[in-house]
Motif scaffolding. Structure first.
Motif, PDB file in Angstrom:
ATOM      1  N   ALA A  50       0.813  -1.185  -0.089  1.00 12.28           N
ATOM      2  CA  ALA A  50      -0.152   0.061   0.075  1.00 12.28           C
ATOM      3  C   ALA A  50       0.771   1.157   0.159  1.00 12.28           C
ATOM      4  O   ALA A  50       2.018   1.218   0.539  1.00 12.28           O
ATOM      5  CB  ALA A  50      -0.880   0.082   1.267  1.00 12.28           C
TER       6      ALA A  50
ATOM      7  N   SER B 191       3.754   2.576   2.738  1.00 10.88           N
ATOM      8  CA  SER B 191       4.328   1.549   3.485  1.00 10.88           C
ATOM      9  C   SER B 191       5.562   1.114   2.910  1.00 10.88           C
ATOM     10  O   SER B 191       5.769   1.207   1.627  1.00 10.88           O
ATOM     11  CB  SER B 191       3.660   0.025   3.589  1.00 10.88           C
ATOM     12  OG  SER B 191       2.443   0.370   4.333  1.00 10.88           O
TER      13      SER B 191
ATOM     14  N   ALA C  37       0.758  -2.301   5.391  1.00  8.84           N
ATOM     15  CA  ALA C  37       1.199  -2.870   4.171  1.00  8.84           C
ATOM     16  C   ALA C  37       0.241  -3.227   3.093  1.00  8.84           C
ATOM     17  O   ALA C  37       0.328  -3.116   1.956  1.00  8.84           O
ATOM     18  CB  ALA C  37       2.430  -3.855   4.177  1.00  8.84           C
ATOM     19  N   ALA C  38      -0.959  -4.081   3.731  1.00 12.30           N
ATOM     20  CA  ALA C  38      -1.750  -4.447   2.876  1.00 12.30           C
ATOM     21  C   ALA C  38      -3.057  -3.552   2.595  1.00 12.30           C
ATOM     22  O   ALA C  38      -3.861  -3.907   1.895  1.00 12.30           O
ATOM     23  CB  ALA C  38      -2.432  -5.669   3.522  1.00 12.30           C
ATOM     24  N   GLY C  39      -2.914  -2.348   3.153  1.00 16.24           N
ATOM     25  CA  GLY C  39      -3.875  -1.112   2.736  1.00 16.24           C
ATOM     26  C   GLY C  39      -5.064  -1.183   3.773  1.00 16.24           C
ATOM     27  O   GLY C  39      -5.901  -0.342   3.546  1.00 16.24           O
TER      28      GLY C  39
ATOM     29  N   PHE D 161      -2.294 -10.777   2.021  1.00 13.56           N
ATOM     30  CA  PHE D 161      -1.954 -10.590   0.717  1.00 13.56           C
ATOM     31  C   PHE D 161      -2.691 -11.339  -0.119  1.00 13.56           C
ATOM     32  O   PHE D 161      -2.682 -11.175  -1.460  1.00 13.56           O
ATOM     33  CB  PHE D 161      -0.636 -10.645   0.910  1.00 13.56           C
ATOM     34  CG  PHE D 161       0.019  -9.355   1.240  1.00 13.56           C
ATOM     35  CD1 PHE D 161       0.466  -8.479   0.129  1.00 13.56           C
ATOM     36  CD2 PHE D 161       0.108  -9.050   2.587  1.00 13.56           C
ATOM     37  CE1 PHE D 161       0.795  -7.091   0.528  1.00 13.56           C
ATOM     38  CE2 PHE D 161       0.622  -7.795   3.010  1.00 13.56           C
ATOM     39  CZ  PHE D 161       1.229  -6.823   1.738  1.00 13.56           C
TER      40      PHE D 161
ATOM     41  N   ARG E  24      -4.145  -9.738  -3.483  1.00  9.84           N
ATOM     42  CA  ARG E  24      -3.837 -10.399  -4.768  1.00  9.84           C
ATOM     43  C   ARG E  24      -5.354 -10.156  -5.558  1.00  9.84           C
ATOM     44  O   ARG E  24      -5.469 -10.064  -6.532  1.00  9.84           O
ATOM     45  CB  ARG E  24      -3.395 -11.808  -4.820  1.00  9.84           C
ATOM     46  CG  ARG E  24      -2.987 -12.362  -6.071  1.00  9.84           C
ATOM     47  CD  ARG E  24      -2.727 -13.650  -5.971  1.00  9.84           C
ATOM     48  NE  ARG E  24      -3.932 -14.699  -5.553  1.00  9.84           N
ATOM     49  CZ  ARG E  24      -4.807 -15.060  -6.273  1.00  9.84           C
ATOM     50  NH1 ARG E  24      -4.871 -14.742  -7.630  1.00  9.84           N
ATOM     51  NH2 ARG E  24      -5.864 -15.774  -6.104  1.00  9.84           N
TER      52      ARG E  24
ATOM     53  N   ARG F 125      -6.559  -7.003  -6.615  1.00  8.08           N
ATOM     54  CA  ARG F 125      -5.720  -6.455  -7.749  1.00  8.08           C
ATOM     55  C   ARG F 125      -6.035  -7.056  -9.010  1.00  8.08           C
ATOM     56  O   ARG F 125      -6.008  -6.260 -10.130  1.00  8.08           O
ATOM     57  CB  ARG F 125      -4.347  -6.808  -7.646  1.00  8.08           C
ATOM     58  CG  ARG F 125      -3.499  -5.830  -6.755  1.00  8.08           C
ATOM     59  CD  ARG F 125      -2.061  -6.605  -6.553  1.00  8.08           C
ATOM     60  NE  ARG F 125      -1.463  -6.868  -7.851  1.00  8.08           N
ATOM     61  CZ  ARG F 125      -0.345  -6.019  -8.204  1.00  8.08           C
ATOM     62  NH1 ARG F 125      -0.103  -4.874  -7.417  1.00  8.08           N
ATOM     63  NH2 ARG F 125       0.366  -6.192  -9.303  1.00  8.08           N
TER      64      ARG F 125
END
Lengths: 260, 260
Positions: A235, A238, B137-139, B252, B256, B259
């Motif tokens: 994201a 990060s 980090a994964a939003g 994640f 995936r 996305r």
């Protein structure tokens, strides 16, 4: 059962050196397993240990007694609680340890035919242990640790890996460049500034995964030996993931693709 | 700059209580950030801290001086090295700490409209920190910690999360059942004996992810509130994953699918 009452006992001193020092483990080729769960996993997968070490308090615990009785032919030392506590890193000592021969994976100069993991300079014991555990859970057999990594058979790595050691062939002080060069599958470096998003790679061939430390990354000479540099898409804002989390994402993306 | 020379200084004592105790942090609504990296992340995302605390040795470090100079309007205390070391958990003290107000996420009784993470009884500080870092980090924006979890603003959790705290809305002592009941997306319990393989679930809707401790798992009352129980498919012989590794794989896999 042999009773040890003094910290000057030479056998006890040898155990203490082993508990504290990864170099001493490599020198002796031996390690200590701490606690019922780890010992059960070792017994079930590798057979009897060289020796059991039990504390006086441990002998009052049904789980410890049962484990001891399942290994009645193995030499057993009984230690005063204080002497035992000095061998264990746990805040509340488990009451049972085993001395084992570190399983040595034969190195005949060949490379694995199936997927494997290479660790470059990963010093954090929790991360090394977690990656070993994840690798075993993903069906990986071979793990190579370069000389800059934490000792795989130290107590905290063993604890974090929860018995995964006994499902793996672990090589320490491995020549990672040689393994990369010999590997005939696809070599993938997990890079913080990689070229290809992980989820766009085809991961169905045998893979050699290369992970580096969070501070230093993968050494450039090794990274150049990779066929692909994979990046996990993060994201905005990060910077990076914990290396054990990154390894889990990569290894289970491989699992996913190979199932599909 | 105010100089503190005695451990009997009442201001110093209040800092020491804060450094050691998650309950004291909740009582004061304040926490200590340790080290240049964490302070830079806080400054850049949340603004100036309440106070800087620098050691005499820290003042000789160019990175520490530069950070101090970028926050010249903030009150700054100078501590003897020994006093400073007693506030820091690091083996080699960083030389700079900041006292901050813990950011409080407003709780208006509504549930997040986007994906969120709920942690039930996760006491291991490294795992809590790693999950926070992975979530950011994964939003993910919203993380709810039930009352049995490690304190999110304790030094070791802060260190493991590497600044992710400042990208998240973190609620501690959260009523996880209430969050589950209000959430209008799909609620997924990551379970060791789940019904559905993770990779077969459709993860494109907003998700509430529920993770439990490795020992206890998710409490049954909470698990019943989930729409799905997801299991990560493991190799034969492997029992389980580290919870932070499991969370990384789940979050994640959502990234995936979203996305794709």
């Amino acid at each position: 059962m042999k009773q040890i009452d003094s910290r000057d006992n030479p056998g006890y001193k040898a155990l203490k050196a082993l508990a504290a020092d990864a170099r001493e483990q490599r020198r002796q080729g031996r390690a200590l397993l701490d606690g019922v769960h780890l010992l059960q996993a070792y017994r079930d997968k590798c057979g009897p240990p060289l020796r059991l070490i039990v504390s006086e308090h441990g002998m009052t615990q049904p789980e410890v007694r049962a484990l001891r009785e399942s290994l009645v032919d193995v030499e057993c030392w009984l230690l005063r609680d204080k002497l035992f506590a000095a061998l264990s890193e746990l805040a509340s000592p488990s009451g049972i340890l085993a001395l084992i021969e570190i399983p040595q994976a034969a190195d005949d100069g060949s490379a694995p035919q199936t997927s494997c993991v290479l660790l470059d300079g990963i010093q954090d014991v929790g991360n090394v242990g977690s990656i070993l555990r994840t690798a075993a859970a993903a069906g990986i057999r071979d793990v190579f640790l370069g000389s800059g990594c934490a000792g795989a058979w130290t107590p905290r790595v063993l604890r974090a890996a929860q018995g995964a050691h006994f499902d793996l062939r672990i090589r320490e002080s491995a020549d990672l460049a040689a393994v990369m060069q010999r590997f005939t599958g696809i070599r993938i470096a997990a890079s913080a500034h990689g070229a290809q998003p992980l989820f766009e790679l085809d991961l169905r061939a045998p893979l050699a995964w290369l992970f580096g430390s969070e501070g230093q990354g993968i050494s450039p000479a090794l990274e150049r030996l990779a066929d692909q540099r994979a990046i996990i898409p993060l994201a905005a804002g990060s910077e990076s993931l914990n290396v054990a989390a990154a390894a889990a994402i990569c290894l289970f993306e491989e699992v996913r693709q190979k199932r599909g």
